[in-house]
Design an enzyme around this catalytic site. Sequence first.
Site, PDB file in Angstrom:
ATOM      1  N   ASP A 116       0.868 -54.708  90.376  1.00  0.00           N
ATOM      2  CA  ASP A 116       0.502 -55.277  91.676  1.00  0.00           C
ATOM      3  C   ASP A 116       0.754 -54.211  92.740  1.00  0.00           C
ATOM      4  O   ASP A 116       1.093 -53.065  92.421  1.00  0.00           O
ATOM      5  CB  ASP A 116       1.279 -56.567  91.968  1.00  0.00           C
ATOM      6  CG  ASP A 116       0.436 -57.579  92.737  1.00  0.00           C
ATOM      7  OD1 ASP A 116       0.060 -57.268  93.880  1.00  0.00           O
ATOM      8  OD2 ASP A 116       0.141 -58.650  92.193  1.00  0.00           O
TER       9      ASP A 116
ATOM     10  N   HIS B   8      -4.977 -55.434  94.860  1.00  0.00           N
ATOM     11  CA  HIS B   8      -3.586 -55.495  94.389  1.00  0.00           C
ATOM     12  C   HIS B   8      -3.227 -54.235  93.592  1.00  0.00           C
ATOM     13  O   HIS B   8      -2.602 -54.305  92.536  1.00  0.00           O
ATOM     14  CB  HIS B   8      -3.348 -56.751  93.547  1.00  0.00           C
ATOM     15  CG  HIS B   8      -3.275 -58.013  94.356  1.00  0.00           C
ATOM     16  ND1 HIS B   8      -2.176 -58.333  95.123  1.00  0.00           N
ATOM     17  CD2 HIS B   8      -4.165 -59.013  94.519  1.00  0.00           C
ATOM     18  CE1 HIS B   8      -2.398 -59.502  95.727  1.00  0.00           C
ATOM     19  NE2 HIS B   8      -3.598 -59.933  95.388  1.00  0.00           N
TER      20      HIS B   8
ATOM     21  N   GLU C  53      -8.265 -61.866  95.660  1.00  0.00           N
ATOM     22  CA  GLU C  53      -7.747 -61.346  96.930  1.00  0.00           C
ATOM     23  C   GLU C  53      -8.063 -59.854  97.096  1.00  0.00           C
ATOM     24  O   GLU C  53      -7.169 -59.023  97.269  1.00  0.00           O
ATOM     25  CB  GLU C  53      -6.240 -61.596  97.027  1.00  0.00           C
ATOM     26  CG  GLU C  53      -5.884 -63.083  97.035  1.00  0.00           C
ATOM     27  CD  GLU C  53      -4.392 -63.338  97.029  1.00  0.00           C
ATOM     28  OE1 GLU C  53      -3.969 -64.371  97.566  1.00  0.00           O
ATOM     29  OE2 GLU C  53      -3.637 -62.503  96.468  1.00  0.00           O
TER      30      GLU C  53
END
Length: 516
Positions: free
Chosen positions: A178, A251, A315
């Site tokens: 991440d 990410h 995202e």
Amino acid sequence: MSASHPERSLVPRPRKVSLRPGRFLLDRHTTVRSQPGTQPAADLLRTLLTPVTGLPLAPAADGQLVLALDSRLSGLGEEGYGITIGPRTVVLRARQLTGLLRAAQTIRQLLPAEALSGRSPNSSFELPCVEISDVPRHPWRGAMLDVARHFQPVSYLLRYVDLLAFHKLNTLHLHLTDDQGWRMPVDAYPRLSSVGAHRRQSMTTPPGRGAARFDGVPHSGTYTKQELRTLVSYATARGVTVVPEIEMPGHVRAALAAYPELGNHPERHLDVWTRWGVCDTVLGVHDQALDFCRTVLEEVLDLFPSPYIHLGGEECPTTEWENSPTAKARAAAEGLPDVQALHGWFMGRIGEFLVQRGRRPIGWAETGTELPLDFTVMTWRDPAHALAAARRGHQVVTTHHRATYLDYAQSGDAGEPPGQPGAPVGLRAVHGNEPAPDHWEPHESAQVLGTQAQLWTEYVKTPDRIEYLTYPRLCALADRAWSGSRSDWPGFLERLRQHTGRLDALGVRYRPLAPR
């Protein structure tokens, strides 16, 4: 815990339980008869029981504890099993080996709770005579653990797997990378570990909630390849598949801190992100970035035999692409309507790479319909997205955040430790999670593989905190995912109150149940 009524305490609830008269005495004279193909299950029984009971459970041709495979038991599928306990014999039978591994966990639960602690003074233990026939409702029953935000040693991951298997969960989804950390070694890109696995501090306040504060404490951690192989082998022996997740194309700040040339601003030098939330730095869409993903995944495939490989995908801000001449040129060359469409194109290219190697790509779905059709999708934002994905033809794992995200607090009690900002996700909400609701059409329900819990670890640093947030809520998810509509809420609560004795014996630090 009453051994006289095992159906009142088993978690998850079996399909059918019939009590029979008598008891079977498990003692130092009990031996194990392993019929062809069952040796791994016999080994698991000894591994689980001998250290805590002191009983050798030695192999013998005329053993009283019998393990058998029978291909004619077609109704049991891959994971179903049958158990017959009589006064003189215990027979575990299944169509496939995995079913016997599940049966071994049921035997474990049928023992008195003190037998699980390793502190019992007894040298023998009674099992109730019973007939059990059991098969799961859904083939995907799992838990996702985020080790990117806060690293956990492999020694704890082994315990985590043990507890999953104890509840007949079959998938450990391991979130390995991440913005805040990269935890898997990659020989071709050593800076992922030497740079990407270390951040100088961590945020202590939720993003957007006033001035950001930080703890000033460096955080590091990465697994060796041997540790990951050990984890996979350990999980396999317990019927648990480890599904690795390598996030892309968003990410990825930890990766870009190690290799800036993979991003949209190769001249920029970033740190591993110390904040929580969504970072706007994403991978570029040039060939070097795609080659990086493929090379990393080649090493992932070598370590993880899972048929599914998780590529993240959620995202992903497109601002950097919108301002990048390279990204605009790529979109035009590929005939895409705009740079936003590069997300689906990127996921499709990497997904195709996995498909060509015999694996199945899986990703987080923002809407349920945006990922390429060869992706299995995890729908998390809205339950309606699961139905949209199923109608489109995706296989679906439902992960709705208001029913499966265990990083939210379990209640609004003043004494509840702080967690992810948001309304609590209580035990009943988790138990009420139905992956394929009754009003769906049969062909839509057929697309649903199952469900899993998620534990994101921005605010979760220690194993004790992991277990407090996980249990007993994961018991509820396990019960519904395995038992389906057989798991009614009042009946589950009754069984859970008995089951907490086992959690106590195993040293699980769970949130206590409310008084009756």
